[in-house]
Design a protein around this motif. Structure first.
Motif, PDB file in Angstrom:
ATOM      1  N   SER A   1       0.828  -1.216   0.000  1.00 17.10           N
ATOM      2  CA  SER A   1       0.000   0.000   0.000  1.00 17.10           C
ATOM      3  C   SER A   1       0.861   1.265   0.000  1.00 17.10           C
ATOM      4  CB  SER A   1      -1.009   0.002   1.148  1.00 17.10           C
ATOM      5  OG  SER A   1      -0.370  -0.139   2.383  1.00 17.10           O
ATOM      6  N   LEU A   2       2.029   1.230   0.627  1.00 16.01           N
ATOM      7  CA  LEU A   2       2.947   2.374   0.576  1.00 16.01           C
ATOM      8  C   LEU A   2       3.438   2.608  -0.854  1.00 16.01           C
ATOM      9  CD1 LEU A   2       5.026   1.598   3.790  1.00 16.01           C
ATOM     10  CD2 LEU A   2       3.387   3.475   3.511  1.00 16.01           C
ATOM     11  N   LEU A   3       3.770   1.533  -1.544  1.00 14.87           N
ATOM     12  CA  LEU A   3       4.232   1.654  -2.928  1.00 14.87           C
ATOM     13  C   LEU A   3       3.115   2.151  -3.845  1.00 14.87           C
ATOM     14  CD1 LEU A   3       6.452  -1.549  -3.140  1.00 14.87           C
ATOM     15  CD2 LEU A   3       7.201   0.833  -2.868  1.00 14.87           C
ATOM     16  N   ALA A   4       1.896   1.692  -3.604  1.00 15.51           N
ATOM     17  CA  ALA A   4       0.755   2.170  -4.400  1.00 15.51           C
ATOM     18  C   ALA A   4       0.557   3.665  -4.177  1.00 15.51           C
ATOM     19  CB  ALA A   4      -0.507   1.385  -4.027  1.00 15.51           C
ATOM     20  N   GLU A   5       0.735   4.131  -2.942  1.00 16.32           N
ATOM     21  CA  GLU A   5       0.608   5.562  -2.645  1.00 16.32           C
ATOM     22  C   GLU A   5       1.694   6.368  -3.352  1.00 16.32           C
ATOM     23  OE1 GLU A   5       0.715   8.600   1.172  1.00 16.32           O
ATOM     24  OE2 GLU A   5      -0.009   6.552   1.498  1.00 16.32           O
ATOM     25  N   ILE A   6       2.909   5.852  -3.382  1.00 17.44           N
ATOM     26  CA  ILE A   6       3.992   6.537  -4.101  1.00 17.44           C
ATOM     27  C   ILE A   6       3.629   6.671  -5.579  1.00 17.44           C
ATOM     28  CG2 ILE A   6       6.384   6.311  -4.906  1.00 17.44           C
ATOM     29  CD1 ILE A   6       7.048   5.197  -2.103  1.00 17.44           C
ATOM     30  N   SER A   7       3.125   5.602  -6.172  1.00 17.63           N
ATOM     31  CA  SER A   7       2.756   5.646  -7.590  1.00 17.63           C
ATOM     32  C   SER A   7       1.608   6.619  -7.842  1.00 17.63           C
ATOM     33  CB  SER A   7       2.358   4.256  -8.079  1.00 17.63           C
ATOM     34  OG  SER A   7       3.495   3.445  -8.163  1.00 17.63           O
ATOM     35  N   ARG A   8       0.679   6.681  -6.933  1.00 19.20           N
ATOM     36  CA  ARG A   8      -0.520   7.501  -7.100  1.00 19.20           C
ATOM     37  C   ARG A   8      -0.267   8.982  -6.849  1.00 19.20           C
ATOM     38  NH1 ARG A   8      -3.006   4.678  -3.741  1.00 19.20           N
ATOM     39  NH2 ARG A   8      -3.230   6.172  -2.065  1.00 19.20           N
TER      40      ARG A   8
ATOM     41  N   GLU B   1       6.427   5.084   5.586  1.00 23.14           N
ATOM     42  CA  GLU B   1       5.139   5.464   6.168  1.00 23.14           C
ATOM     43  C   GLU B   1       5.239   6.816   6.874  1.00 23.14           C
ATOM     44  OE1 GLU B   1       1.453   3.711   8.803  1.00 23.14           O
ATOM     45  OE2 GLU B   1       3.252   2.477   8.569  1.00 23.14           O
ATOM     46  N   LYS B   2       6.262   7.005   7.661  1.00 22.06           N
ATOM     47  CA  LYS B   2       6.450   8.281   8.367  1.00 22.06           C
ATOM     48  C   LYS B   2       6.741   9.414   7.386  1.00 22.06           C
ATOM     49  CE  LYS B   2       8.002   6.377  12.784  1.00 22.06           C
ATOM     50  NZ  LYS B   2       9.141   6.263  13.714  1.00 22.06           N
ATOM     51  N   ALA B   3       7.563   9.153   6.374  1.00 22.48           N
ATOM     52  CA  ALA B   3       7.886  10.181   5.381  1.00 22.48           C
ATOM     53  C   ALA B   3       6.634  10.614   4.622  1.00 22.48           C
ATOM     54  CB  ALA B   3       8.949   9.667   4.415  1.00 22.48           C
ATOM     55  N   LEU B   4       5.805   9.645   4.235  1.00 19.22           N
ATOM     56  CA  LEU B   4       4.599   9.964   3.472  1.00 19.22           C
ATOM     57  C   LEU B   4       3.584  10.759   4.292  1.00 19.22           C
ATOM     58  CD1 LEU B   4       4.197   6.596   1.546  1.00 19.22           C
ATOM     59  CD2 LEU B   4       4.875   8.823   0.577  1.00 19.22           C
ATOM     60  N   ARG B   5       3.650  10.668   5.613  1.00 21.59           N
ATOM     61  CA  ARG B   5       2.739  11.420   6.498  1.00 21.59           C
ATOM     62  C   ARG B   5       3.366  12.724   7.004  1.00 21.59           C
ATOM     63  NH1 ARG B   5       0.660   8.581   4.030  1.00 21.59           N
ATOM     64  NH2 ARG B   5      -0.166   6.559   4.428  1.00 21.59           N
ATOM     65  N   SER B   6       4.561  13.041   6.542  1.00 18.85           N
ATOM     66  CA  SER B   6       5.344  14.136   7.121  1.00 18.85           C
ATOM     67  C   SER B   6       4.968  15.520   6.625  1.00 18.85           C
ATOM     68  CB  SER B   6       6.833  13.916   6.827  1.00 18.85           C
ATOM     69  OG  SER B   6       7.093  14.141   5.443  1.00 18.85           O
ATOM     70  N   GLY B   7       4.178  15.599   5.558  1.00 20.59           N
ATOM     71  CA  GLY B   7       3.915  16.909   4.972  1.00 20.59           C
ATOM     72  C   GLY B   7       5.176  17.527   4.383  1.00 20.59           C
ATOM     73  N   ASN B   8       6.105  16.684   3.947  1.00 20.46           N
ATOM     74  CA  ASN B   8       7.367  17.104   3.327  1.00 20.46           C
ATOM     75  C   ASN B   8       8.369  17.683   4.324  1.00 20.46           C
ATOM     76  OD1 ASN B   8       9.006  17.133   1.050  1.00 20.46           O
ATOM     77  ND2 ASN B   8       8.404  19.180   0.446  1.00 20.46           N
ATOM     78  N   ARG B   9       8.199  17.380   5.595  1.00 24.69           N
ATOM     79  CA  ARG B   9       9.164  17.790   6.622  1.00 24.69           C
ATOM     80  C   ARG B   9      10.012  16.573   7.008  1.00 24.69           C
ATOM     81  NH1 ARG B   9       4.264  19.196   8.798  1.00 24.69           N
ATOM     82  NH2 ARG B   9       4.601  17.734  10.474  1.00 24.69           N
ATOM     83  N   SER B  10      11.180  16.835   7.516  1.00 17.90           N
ATOM     84  CA  SER B  10      12.016  15.753   8.056  1.00 17.90           C
ATOM     85  C   SER B  10      11.349  15.301   9.349  1.00 17.90           C
ATOM     86  CB  SER B  10      13.434  16.256   8.326  1.00 17.90           C
ATOM     87  OG  SER B  10      14.024  16.722   7.140  1.00 17.90           O
ATOM     88  N   PHE B  11      10.575  14.227   9.289  1.00 14.26           N
ATOM     89  CA  PHE B  11       9.704  13.847  10.405  1.00 14.26           C
ATOM     90  C   PHE B  11      10.462  13.656  11.713  1.00 14.26           C
ATOM     91  CE2 PHE B  11      10.729   9.756   8.385  1.00 14.26           C
ATOM     92  CZ  PHE B  11      11.161   9.013   9.478  1.00 14.26           C
ATOM     93  N   TRP B  12      11.711  13.249  11.673  1.00 14.85           N
ATOM     94  CA  TRP B  12      12.471  12.999  12.894  1.00 14.85           C
ATOM     95  C   TRP B  12      12.952  14.298  13.540  1.00 14.85           C
ATOM     96  CZ3 TRP B  12      13.600  11.821   7.976  1.00 14.85           C
ATOM     97  CH2 TRP B  12      14.683  12.455   7.381  1.00 14.85           C
ATOM     98  N   LEU B  13      12.865  15.411  12.832  1.00 17.65           N
ATOM     99  CA  LEU B  13      13.260  16.705  13.382  1.00 17.65           C
ATOM    100  C   LEU B  13      12.072  17.552  13.778  1.00 17.65           C
ATOM    101  CD1 LEU B  13      16.005  17.689  10.762  1.00 17.65           C
ATOM    102  CD2 LEU B  13      16.306  16.527  12.962  1.00 17.65           C
ATOM    103  N   SER B  14      10.894  17.202  13.272  1.00 15.91           N
ATOM    104  CA  SER B  14       9.715  18.035  13.460  1.00 15.91           C
ATOM    105  C   SER B  14       9.085  17.809  14.837  1.00 15.91           C
ATOM    106  CB  SER B  14       8.688  17.714  12.370  1.00 15.91           C
ATOM    107  OG  SER B  14       7.545  18.481  12.557  1.00 15.91           O
ATOM    108  N   THR B  15       8.603  18.877  15.422  1.00 19.28           N
ATOM    109  CA  THR B  15       7.867  18.768  16.679  1.00 19.28           C
ATOM    110  C   THR B  15       6.359  18.773  16.430  1.00 19.28           C
ATOM    111  OG1 THR B  15       7.939  21.166  16.971  1.00 19.28           O
ATOM    112  CG2 THR B  15       9.678  19.866  18.043  1.00 19.28           C
TER     113      THR B  15
END
Length: 157
Positions: A5-12, A138-152
């Motif tokens: 499902s992650l790969l399908a989201e990337i394609s879509r 999964e975390k990257a795709l939900r990040s809103g284009n932010r570096s999820f590990w740095l975002s508060t």
């Protein structure tokens, strides 16, 4: 979320490259001396690299194609020497700001390589940001284009 499902989201919704062939994967593994884990193999057979959220060059997450994967110490410092960092760290994501996300091929657990944040100013010091490529995606795709590990801020979705 499953890798499928992650790969399908990337394609879509994102910007995938055409898939790698089995021959390209085998040549990569022979050249590198390590095998892609199940998640990475699925990703590269689905798309040989991708950008998330935007096309190049205006992108934070550039998931590198097989031919661009190299040791982190060579990518960050321009030299592939033991004094520049571990030989087992390989860049898989270029964050386009001199920083990378790495896999550590010496630390495979439960069949997956951990993903590490490599901040160019402190490398070879790294921080574990995901225990598998699927978790990272999964975390990257939900990040809103932010570096999820740095975002508060909380992740979307």
């Amino acid at each position: 979320m499953s890798m499928e499902s992650l790969l399908a989201e990337i394609s879509r919704l994102h910007f995938p490259r055409p898939p790698a062939t089995l021959a390209q994967v085998a040549a990569f593994e022979a050249r590198m001396g390590w095998k892609l884990d199940e998640d990475l193999r699925a990703f590269y057979l689905h798309c040989n690299g991708a950008t998330l959220f935007a096309p190049l060059p205006d992108v934070n997450y550039h998931l590198l194609p097989l031919e661009r994967i190299e040791r982190a110490r060579a990518a960050i410092f321009g030299r592939d020497e033991d004094s520049a960092g571990p030989a087992t760290h390989y860049c898989v994501v270029d964050m386009q700001d001199g920083d990378y996300v790495l896999v550590d091929v010496a630390q495979q657990a439960d069949g997956s390589y951990p993903l590490l944040d490599a901040f160019h100013e402190t490398y070879p010091e790294v921080e574990r940001i995901a225990s598998s490529f699927a978790e990272f995606l999964e975390k990257a795709l939900r990040s809103g284009n932010r570096s999820f590990w740095l975002s508060t801020e909380p992740l979307e979705g």
